[in-house]
Enzyme design. Sequence first.
Site, PDB file in Angstrom:
ATOM      1  N   ASN B  15       5.341   0.794   7.164  1.00  0.00           N
ATOM      2  CA  ASN B  15       6.384   0.837   6.130  1.00  0.00           C
ATOM      3  C   ASN B  15       6.671  -0.544   5.573  1.00  0.00           C
ATOM      4  OD1 ASN B  15       7.582   3.632   5.901  1.00  0.00           O
ATOM      5  ND2 ASN B  15       7.426   3.360   8.111  1.00  0.00           N
ATOM      6  N   CYS B  16       7.405  -0.523   4.465  1.00  0.00           N
ATOM      7  CA  CYS B  16       7.917  -1.734   3.852  1.00  0.00           C
ATOM      8  C   CYS B  16       8.592  -2.593   4.927  1.00  0.00           C
ATOM      9  CB  CYS B  16       8.929  -1.332   2.787  1.00  0.00           C
ATOM     10  SG  CYS B  16       9.848  -2.661   2.083  1.00  0.00           S
ATOM     11  N   PRO B  17       8.359  -3.880   5.065  1.00  0.00           N
ATOM     12  CA  PRO B  17       7.526  -4.722   4.208  1.00  0.00           C
ATOM     13  C   PRO B  17       6.126  -4.978   4.771  1.00  0.00           C
ATOM     14  CG  PRO B  17       8.786  -6.116   5.676  1.00  0.00           C
ATOM     15  CD  PRO B  17       9.010  -4.691   6.121  1.00  0.00           C
ATOM     16  N   MET B  18       5.723  -4.162   5.771  1.00  0.00           N
ATOM     17  CA  MET B  18       4.521  -4.516   6.536  1.00  0.00           C
ATOM     18  C   MET B  18       3.221  -4.603   5.731  1.00  0.00           C
ATOM     19  SD  MET B  18       5.855  -5.446   9.121  1.00  0.00           S
ATOM     20  CE  MET B  18       4.353  -5.958   9.906  1.00  0.00           C
TER      21      MET B  18
END
Lengths: 198, 78
Positions: B15-18
Amino acid sequence: MEDQKLKEYIDALVEEKVNEKTLAFQNQLENIQQQLSTVQVRENEKITMLVTSFELDKVIPAFIIANGAASFGMDVTLFFTLWGINALKEKSIYKGKNIKEKMITMMLPSNPKSTTISRLNMMGVGTSMMKMMMKENNIETLPDLIDLSIDMGAKLIACQMTMGMMGITTDEIRKDVDFGGVALYIEEASESNITLTF
Amino acid sequence: MEEIKKHVLDCSNLNCPMPIVRIAKTIRTIEVNEQIEVTATDPAFKADVEAWIRKTGHLLISYAEEGRSRIAIIEKTK
């Protein structure tokens, strides 16, 4: 003969004036060039965040933005004050603290892992449920996001006045954190393109 | 012509920010003109990767969607 002398005199005078002017221009040009080179040195954009809360719903967004900004190649600084300091704590130490300091240490999370949400906590049930939902959706945990931000080059600063007031010692804070006061924050913030508060 | 070296980066289920963090980390380790093929399932991936490209100046060679997967090919320009 007189005319010739006069012409030479005028020529010399003109040349002197021209040289003087050229030198002045040259100096000005050098000055501008020097200023330009210092401007080019600061090519990285910068973001500074002020974190005053400790709840997951405040600190997680701060660290997601920190990691995002670092991924954009920005310089990232997070300044932690008041409850925000708890995000930087590794453990709680009670030894050597007075009664008020012990009480506040007891009431606050001893590390980011035990941090709660600000609403619907319901004695921890709400936080557990939220953490479960985050896990199901494979969302990074707060401790992971903090470690990652340091890995990505973010600078974390703990407010020393808060630490003094609450009796938080440097031994309770993780090792990769800087300590400072308002001047350090203002210096960082004044150079920033973005400043945010959580 | 020399073949362009392509690195594979799987950001599925992240997920964000990965995905953006992983891309930024990978781009630091590769050479200029090399490419990364990123696979992600984050619904915000298209918007995020496009913004990242606009801001960092690297090149988005292609972007495609297959079912849940979003595949972007990015070239390091500097």
